[in-house]
Every structure is written in C-alpha cells, then in structure tokens.
Design an enzyme around this catalytic site. Sequence first.
Site, short mmCIF file in Angstrom:
data_model
loop_
_atom_site.label_atom_id
_atom_site.label_comp_id
_atom_site.label_asym_id
_atom_site.label_seq_id
_atom_site.Cartn_x
_atom_site.Cartn_y
_atom_site.Cartn_z
N GLU A 40 68.81 -105.14 -109.42
CA GLU A 40 68.79 -106.49 -108.84
C GLU A 40 67.63 -107.28 -109.42
O GLU A 40 66.61 -106.71 -109.79
CB GLU A 40 68.60 -106.41 -107.33
N LYS A 79 64.53 -103.48 -107.35
CA LYS A 79 64.41 -104.94 -107.17
C LYS A 79 63.63 -105.50 -108.35
O LYS A 79 62.83 -104.79 -108.96
CB LYS A 79 63.63 -105.25 -105.89
N HIS A 90 74.63 -96.66 -100.20
CA HIS A 90 75.52 -97.23 -101.23
C HIS A 90 75.71 -96.31 -102.45
O HIS A 90 76.83 -96.04 -102.87
CB HIS A 90 74.98 -98.56 -101.73
N HIS A 109 78.98 -101.63 -97.56
CA HIS A 109 79.75 -102.67 -98.25
C HIS A 109 80.07 -102.30 -99.70
O HIS A 109 80.97 -102.87 -100.30
CB HIS A 109 79.09 -104.04 -98.13
C1 BG6 Z 1 72.02 -104.31 -99.13
C2 BG6 Z 1 70.54 -104.06 -99.24
O1 BG6 Z 1 72.63 -103.30 -98.40
O2 BG6 Z 1 72.57 -104.36 -100.43
C3 BG6 Z 1 69.88 -105.16 -100.06
O3 BG6 Z 1 69.96 -104.03 -97.96
C4 BG6 Z 1 70.56 -105.31 -101.40
O4 BG6 Z 1 68.49 -104.90 -100.25
C5 BG6 Z 1 72.07 -105.41 -101.24
O5 BG6 Z 1 70.05 -106.48 -102.01
C6 BG6 Z 1 72.75 -105.34 -102.59
O6 BG6 Z 1 74.13 -105.60 -102.46
P1 BG6 Z 1 74.98 -106.19 -103.65
O7 BG6 Z 1 76.36 -106.24 -103.12
O8 BG6 Z 1 74.41 -107.53 -103.97
O9 BG6 Z 1 74.80 -105.23 -104.79
#
Ligand code: BG6
Length: 486
Positions: free
Chosen positions: A215, A339, A239, A177
């Site tokens: 995060e 995290k 990612h 994503h």
């Molecule tokens: C997900 C992870 O793919 O991406 C999560 O499994 C993480 O642990 C998340 O919190 C973060 O996505 P974004 O779009 O909030 O940065």
Amino acid sequence: SQVEPFDYVIFGATGDLTMRKLIPAIYHRFREGQIPDNFRFIGTARSQLTHEEYRERASKALSDFVNRTYYDAKVAAKFIEHIFYASLNGAEESGSWQNLLDLFTPKDAEKVRVFYLATSPNLFGQICANLSKYKLVTDNTRVVLEKPIGYDLQTANEINESVGKYFKEDAIFRIDHYLGKETVQDLLGLRFANPFMENVWSAENIDYIQITAAETVGVEGRGPYYDKSGAMRDMIQNHLLQVMCMVAMEKPASLNANDLRNEKLKILNALVPITGQKVAENTVRAQYQRGFLEETTARSYLEDLGENQTSQTETYVTVKAEIDTPRWKGVPFYIRTGKRLHKKVSEIVIQFKESSTTLFPSKPGPDRLIIRLQPNEGLTLSIMAKDPTSDEVALRRANLDVSFTQEFNIRYPDAYERLMLDAVRGNPILFIRRDEVEAAWKWVEPILDGWSKNITPLAVYSAGSWGPEEAKIMLAKNGHIWHEDM
Ligand code: BG6
C-alpha cells in the site's frame, strides 16, 4: 437477481469503513436493481445526529467515493431515502437502545435483519447481549463481525464465545474483505477449471510463491488502532493467510461453504510453526522512515502518529511460510505487506522451476504467473519465446497478458458489495469460520511472541521504497528475488 427485503443495521456507522465502503456498496447494488424497494440501511453510532444529518453524510460519502461513471444523482437521492439513523451506545445496557427500538415495528420481523458490527471488537459481546435482551434477534437475523477478531488467540476466543452465546455459528458472518475480491475468488476458477494449471500446481513444478499486499497509504487517521495492531494483525493474520489458503488448498469436495472452509482450515493447520530462533530466520518486520513517495516527501511512521511518539509497531512484514503437505513440501510462500511502499498493488507471483534443458544457446529463465488481485485485475503468464532478432534459437521473455476489466468489459465490483449481499442471502461461503480464525492466531502468535522478545529486531525502510533490505536478504539466502527485482 434481487435479494430478499432487509434491514441492515450498522454499528460504527459514522466511521470511515461505513462511509468509504458500506454505503457505496449498497448504492451500487441498488442502482443495478438488486435491492428491493422496502430495504432500510440504519446507521447507529454514539454521535447525536438526526436522520437528516446522517443522510447528508451518506450523500457526501456517495459523491466522494462512488466513481463518476456510476454516480447518478437521481438514483442517489432515491437511495438516501432508505437511510435512517439511531444515536446509540451499543455497549450501554439501557438508555440509548430505545432510539433503535423505536425504528422497528413487529412487521419488520418479516424482513431479513443484518447487524453489522464495525466497532472495536471489545464491544461485540455486549452489543450482541443487548440485541438479544431487546429482542431484536429474529429467526432471520445474522450478525456480521468486522475484523479484527481479537488481538490474539485468547481475545479471539473470548469474542467468539461471547457472540456465540446469542448467535448460532451459521448466523455469524466474520468478514474478510479479501475473500470478497473477485480476483481472490477467481483462484478457484484458475486452479480448478483449467487442467493445465491444476497439473502444474505443486512443489514438483513450483519453485516459490510470493503473496504481496503493498500500500502507499500510511496510517491516515487510524493511528490509535493501528499502533496497537501492526501489519501482522492488520493484514497477515486475516487477509493474506486467507489468500494463501485459496492458493494452496486442495480441491474442495463442492462449492459449499463448509467444504471450502474445511480445505482452507487444513492449510492453516499444516503451516509449519515458526517458533524460537526460527522467528529470526523466517520473518522481517520494519517501520517506515521519511522518504519520497508519489512525487512528494512522506513523513515517517512516528511523525504520522503525532508529536513525540515512540513505537515499535511494524508497518511492514515478510514471513516465509511453509506448508507441510505432500503438495507443498519445500516450497516457500513469501507473504509480505506494508504501508507507504512504492505502489499500491496486491498480487501473487508463482515462480515455476527452471527448465534443465541444454538445447538452447543459454539456459531458459523460469516461467512465472502473476495474478494481479488489484489494481488492473488480471493475469500475466511470463514465458520464454524465441527471440526474433536472433538467427539462432536464442530465447527471450514474452508475456501472455489478460486484463479482466477489458476482457469482460464490466465494472469491477468492490469486495464489500458481494459480501454485504451474501450476508442478506445467508450465504457464508466467503466468510471465515470460527476454527479458521483460531488456527490463524495459533500460527501467528509465536511470531508475535518472538518479536516481543526482539528475536527479529525491528528494521527500517524509506517511505516510497519496496521495504527493508532485510527482506531482500532473506530471499537471496535461498537464491530467490522479489518480483520488482526480476
Ligand atoms: C484493511 C486494513 O483490512 O485492509 C487496512 O485494516 C488496509 O489497514 C486495508 O489498508 C487494505 O485493503 P485493500 O482492499 O485496499 O487492499
């Protein structure tokens, strides 16, 4: 513009991802008129629910997760009528599959069909086998695979093999994503539509690069998954390596999916392997302890997992990566994620080399480009300017700043909106090709292996901090500092 009529079938439809992301994503595009009237969103999961009960959950998801400004009760009610549910154990060879089959008539084969697998990846193969066995796969069918694709190279290969038995590569959409984030796609615009950027984008002008996904959340209810995975598998392998590819790749021959993916793959293959003792020098892994975050006390990772837990799982990683290409030779890419860090921010910092001029009373500091992926999507170019309070030509830092939401005055779409519709359109440009997944695992595996031998000991950091001291020390050794300390 509108996409073709479709049936979206979600496996794992009672999970957090479906509620937080998938249902709201289709809602937004429905509200904006991009979804034809005869679409269906079919949830499947093991729970025994009626269509009505599932629709109630979906309604709640909309009211919980769609921003008030875009929540329209009338549109939501209309949208919900397109939602259906089949109680199904995807890995089971018979029995419950009938519940899904009952929802299809031969006429439905005229629509695009997307199967979105948001279950544990060890079920992917069996689900695909069943889709084929029950003749649910039409010429217009695609399968979307949620991450993680495997636990390591071997399991990734097994998954790709087992799905590949039933779907051709061009029908397999491996989602990451981060690629759906507008600001990640904008790296193409920034780099290749602006010659002045393109001209400075190399080791000649760039000192080092930081890619951060910080995060504030902990592991929430995902302990059992997360504790097996850890930050490296959860965020870096997919990612952040993808973001790095978008920053580092050469200009693709075209914006066709394979040209883009070929260039990304070259970067993954050019990553200098981090093996043996190099794991100690080039990586930091850590776990959060109790701390103070967003004005309250936060528990430790072990406390978040539950009572009497022990775990060596990392919730924070920094890797110093190097790319062995002429463009990037000698430029460190510091990639980090964690995290329970100080704040939620995903960004890229391009630190340019300092000017060597002696023209001014003091040496100018380095220029720096900050690409804010989220939140407050935008760019800041931090440059040196004349200090207006000085009668000499003393210098001081000034920022050229753009916020995309203000600039374009639009709603910034969630990454899943574009990606879910791209699967309907059959456009794979923002999805990961099999060889990319494998190349990423190849690079990550020796690091994980080193960690399992404790070559890099697990460090600690307080919840609410910017991570462990070890990460500062790693940069300081090269005379570099993290963005928050600049
Ligand atoms: C997900 C992870 O793919 O991406 C999560 O499994 C993480 O642990 C998340 O919190 C973060 O996505 P974004 O779009 O909030 O940065």
